[in-house]
Design an enzyme around this catalytic site. Structure first.
Site, mmCIF file in Angstrom:
data_model
loop_
_atom_site.group_PDB
_atom_site.id
_atom_site.type_symbol
_atom_site.label_atom_id
_atom_site.label_comp_id
_atom_site.label_asym_id
_atom_site.label_seq_id
_atom_site.Cartn_x
_atom_site.Cartn_y
_atom_site.Cartn_z
ATOM 1 N N VAL A 564 0.827 -1.199 0.000
ATOM 2 C CA VAL A 564 0.000 0.000 0.000
ATOM 3 C C VAL A 564 0.868 1.258 0.000
ATOM 4 O O VAL A 564 0.367 2.365 0.060
ATOM 5 C CB VAL A 564 -0.965 0.024 1.209
ATOM 6 C CG1 VAL A 564 -1.992 -1.095 1.082
ATOM 7 C CG2 VAL A 564 -0.209 -0.103 2.524
ATOM 8 N N ASP A 565 2.186 1.071 -0.044
ATOM 9 C CA ASP A 565 3.081 2.242 -0.084
ATOM 10 C C ASP A 565 3.687 2.365 -1.483
ATOM 11 O O ASP A 565 3.229 1.730 -2.420
ATOM 12 C CB ASP A 565 4.156 2.114 0.997
ATOM 13 C CG ASP A 565 4.927 0.798 0.876
ATOM 14 O OD1 ASP A 565 4.700 0.047 -0.098
ATOM 15 O OD2 ASP A 565 5.754 0.532 1.759
ATOM 16 N N ASP A 566 4.726 3.170 -1.620
ATOM 17 C CA ASP A 566 5.301 3.373 -2.947
ATOM 18 C C ASP A 566 6.376 2.348 -3.271
ATOM 19 O O ASP A 566 7.446 2.666 -3.795
ATOM 20 C CB ASP A 566 5.858 4.796 -3.058
ATOM 21 C CG ASP A 566 4.743 5.812 -3.032
ATOM 22 O OD1 ASP A 566 3.663 5.496 -3.569
ATOM 23 O OD2 ASP A 566 4.933 6.899 -2.458
#
Ligand code: WTA
Length: 695
Positions: A564-566
């Site tokens: 869910v992050d980069d």
């Protein structure tokens, strides 16, 4: 004592499920669709035969052990730790529990004051137990007829010789050593030699470029670099020494010079005469290591002394040096290996991961060797000489446990069943998957075709940071659901939280966190404890935040849904979008870049880069190639973008933040799901981007 948690209730309800008795549910699961709603109801039971011989044979048995591990972690883990060799017992309490940044700094400790050595436990202890002549490592070369092996005693001799050399060049306890090697036996040998003398190894995957290697050298300032001159992968020869040379030049420019470059002559790839050499710095492994004694005193270290550093990608450009310590990591990798693969001393174990990644650290080197297992190390590529190579190897060594990544499963699945079925594979009994969510159709192919519907699949969810498995089936205990990592390992309390950090109960999806401390957890990011707390403990105070999304179904099974992050996950390799962007903009003609992950049939995710050019520079095929070269050069070939999308401008908010959500939708061609674009500084860029998407 901890509160009985939500999770325990799920597990308790599981425990009432009918056990495996004669149910062959894969037969009624021919629906190959990827609709998770139907997957939820699809239970694949281990056979009675499998369960009856398994270490954990039923959900009830799991529940009993799991409950104890949560309610009395100190007792649970101390009992297990006592089966290892400790020069001195640890102090009480055995661990510190605080994961709440608001209550003070995070300082995880397990078995503090306990004095031990992981190399001693992996080798000497197994030899003392009578396993000296058992094969520790089988090495399979790139070419099918090239192989070798080492027994536990022979491995110890080699480790001691290298350890003595390292001591001789003044590598001391706590010093860093960089290892840049392909899958030769010298790679685990080098890791174990460092561990033996208390040096901190940092293995850099040999697919990283000179610039990435240099960045890591500059960060950890190693006393020595251990490498080899070249490697063959499939039909290609890669000159590793040249990469190391360039990295060392670059590091010197940045103020870090390395005195010794120990180089293994990998004769089948390149002769020493063809290798560039720097007298005084470079040393041939074969010339010097065999001259050292085959015994070497162990450096006894504290359980909390560092064992290794492994750099991994995060959401900023700078790789993070994940630091693992000795005692907890030892106990955790050994125990997870044993239970998740239902390990038996007669097993022949093959994990296809490279030791350059965490999977190779925990489940090629430490976990299996601590258990006294026979481990296969494979130098080559899974499709060389053809796509049946893996199954040839399985038959050649009578592999019983085969652990790999979904990307490999998908690529071999695409190549056709005949490569699989031409081999017997009857030795196989447990399969494993790691690195990314395994989609149900790949799961079924792996289960039905590779495993002949006989072998449970341990879909192990974990991370570089966690050191070992966190959510995984125990193969004899659980009915499985294709694509679900099932339930937590002993001692792990996973929770799903919403954006506000509130735990959600029952059937739900959200962010995956962990509520308690487990022995294998990383202790810090090297030289940056603040970033450690900010990245992992501040987003949801009270919890370790994994960076993954997860849902839990009505039966309490966990379904990982991706980062869910980069960070994107390409063929099971973690790549930070910021790293790729910074490589792209290093090209003088590139003004701006925004990278997103996009679904890819084989790799899981592909790298999709939106690029704006400097005023007046036209797009060209040549420039596209140059940009890809820039990424290969700065990071490595595995991070090369699959698609460059020329962009006249990027969608930004009025405050200048790039709206990646919109870019992800454009990249995956979900144009009707763009959402609200009215908050953009210039909404017209979206239309321009869509127009250019096929260029
Ligand atoms: C992903 C690799 C779903 C996840 C061991 C995690 C998985 C990241 C699984 C860590 C799995 C790993 N199912 N996703 N079984 N295993 N992942 O640090 O996104 O290279 O956060 O460690 O891989 O990657 P890393």
């Amino acid at each position: 004592k901890m509160n009985t948690c939500n999770h325990l209730r799920h597990v308790e309800s599981m425990a009432t499920l009918p056990s495996g008795a004669g149910k062959i549910s894969h037969l009624n699961s021919v629906i190959l669709g990827e609709d998770l709603a139907s997957e939820e109801n699809d239970l694949v039971f281990p056979s009675n035969h499998f369960s009856s011989q398994a270490l954990v044979s039923s959900p009830e048995k799991y529940l009993e052990m799991y409950k104890r591990s949560i309610e009395d972690p100190a007792g649970f883990w101390s009992d297990i730790a006592s089966t290892f060799y400790w020069k001195h017992q640890w102090n009480q309490p055995v661990f510190s529990e605080n994961l709440d940044v608001t209550k003070g700094t995070i300082n995880i400790e397990w078995f503090k004051g306990g004095i031990t050595n992981i190399c001693y436990n992996a080798l000497d202890r197994n030899i003392d137990a009578g396993n000296g002549s058992k094969i520790a490592l089988y090495w399979e070369g790139n070419e099918p007829d090239v192989d070798a092996s080492l027994s536990y005693s022979q491995l110890l001799d080699k480790v001691c010789q290298l350890a003595n050399y390292l001591k001789d060049i003044d590598v001391k306890k706590g010093d860093a050593v960089i290892i840049y090697l392909p899958m030769l036996m010298e790679l685990p040998i080098a890791m174990l030699a460092c561990a033996r003398i208390g040096a901190v190894h940092s293995v850099v995957f040999a697919g990283f470029s000179a610039e990435s290697l240099s960045q890591r050298i500059v960060d950890c300032k190693p006393k020595a670099v251990i490498t080899c001159n070249a490697v063959r992968r499939g039909p290609k020869v890669i000159n590793l020494k040249e990469i190391v040379d360039a990295a060392l030049v670059e590091s010197t420019k940045n103020g870090v010079s390395v005195d010794v470059c120990l180089t293994y002559e990998n004769q089948s790839a390149m002769k020493r005469e063809a290798t560039k050499w720097q007298e005084g710095r470079d040393v041939w492994w074969q010339d010097i290591i065999p001259t050292y004694p085959t015994t070497c005193e162990v450096e006894w270290v504290d359980a909390e002394d560092p064992l290794f550093l492994l750099y991994t990608s995060g959401s900023t450009g700078k790789p993070k040096g994940v630091l693992h310590t000795t005692g907890g990591y030892m106990v955790y990798t050994a125990t997870t290996f044993k239970y998740a693969f239902d390990y038996k001393p007669s097993d022949i174990y093959w994990c296809t991961a490279d030791c350059g990644w965490i999977t190779g650290h925990s489940y090629v080197t430490y976990g299996p060797l601590l258990n006294g297992a026979s481990v296969i190390i494979f130098e080559g590529a899974p499709n060389y000489p053809d796509s049946g190579r893996c199954w040839d190897i399985v038959d050649k060594y009578k592999v019983t446990i085969f652990y790999t990544a979904p990307t490999l499963v998908r690529s071999l699945m695409r190549d056709g069943d005949e490569y699989v079925t031409r081999c017997s594979r009857k030795s196989l009994r447990v399969l494993g998957s790691v690195g990314e969510p395994i989609n149900p159709s790949a799961w079924r192919w792996f289960f039905n075709v590779v495993g002949d519907s006989r072998c449970p699949i341990s879909d192990t969810w974990w991370q570089t940071e966690t050191g070992g498995f966190m959510i995984t089936p125990l193969p004899g205990a659980w009915p499985q659901k294709p694509g679900s990592a099932t339930f937590p390992f002993f001692g792990v309390l996973p929770v799903i939280v919403d954006e506000k950090g509130t735990e959600i109960e029952g059937e739900c999806s959200g962010y995956l966190c962990v509520k308690n401390s487990w022995p294998g957890a990383f202790r810090t990011l090297y030289g940056d404890h603040e970033r450690y707390e900010t990245t992992y403990f501040k987003p949801f105070p009270g919890y370790y935040f994994s960076g993954d999304g997860c849902s839990r179904d009505k039966d309490g099974y966990h379904w990982l849904t991706g980062r869910v992050d980069d960070v994107i996950n390409v063929s099971g390799h973690r790549i930070g979008t910021a790293e790729v962007e910074s490589a792209l903009v290093s090209h003088p003609k590139c003004a701006e870049a925004a990278v997103v992950g996009v679904e890819h049939e084989v790799k899981g995710q592909g790298i999709y880069a939106f690029v704006t050019l400097v005023e007046g520079v036209p797009y060209s095929e040549e420039l596209r190639k140059e940009l890809i070269v820039a990424v290969r050069k700065q990071i490595g070939a595995f991070a090369a973008p699959d698609k460059i999308h020329w962009a006249p401008g990027l969608p930004k908010t009025r405050s200048g933040k790039i709206m990646r959500r919109i870019l992800r939708k454009i990249a995956s061609k979900q144009l009707d799901e763009l959402g609200d674009t009215s908050t953009l500084a210039d909404p017209s860029v979206v239309d321009q981007l869509i127009e250019l998407s096929d260029c």
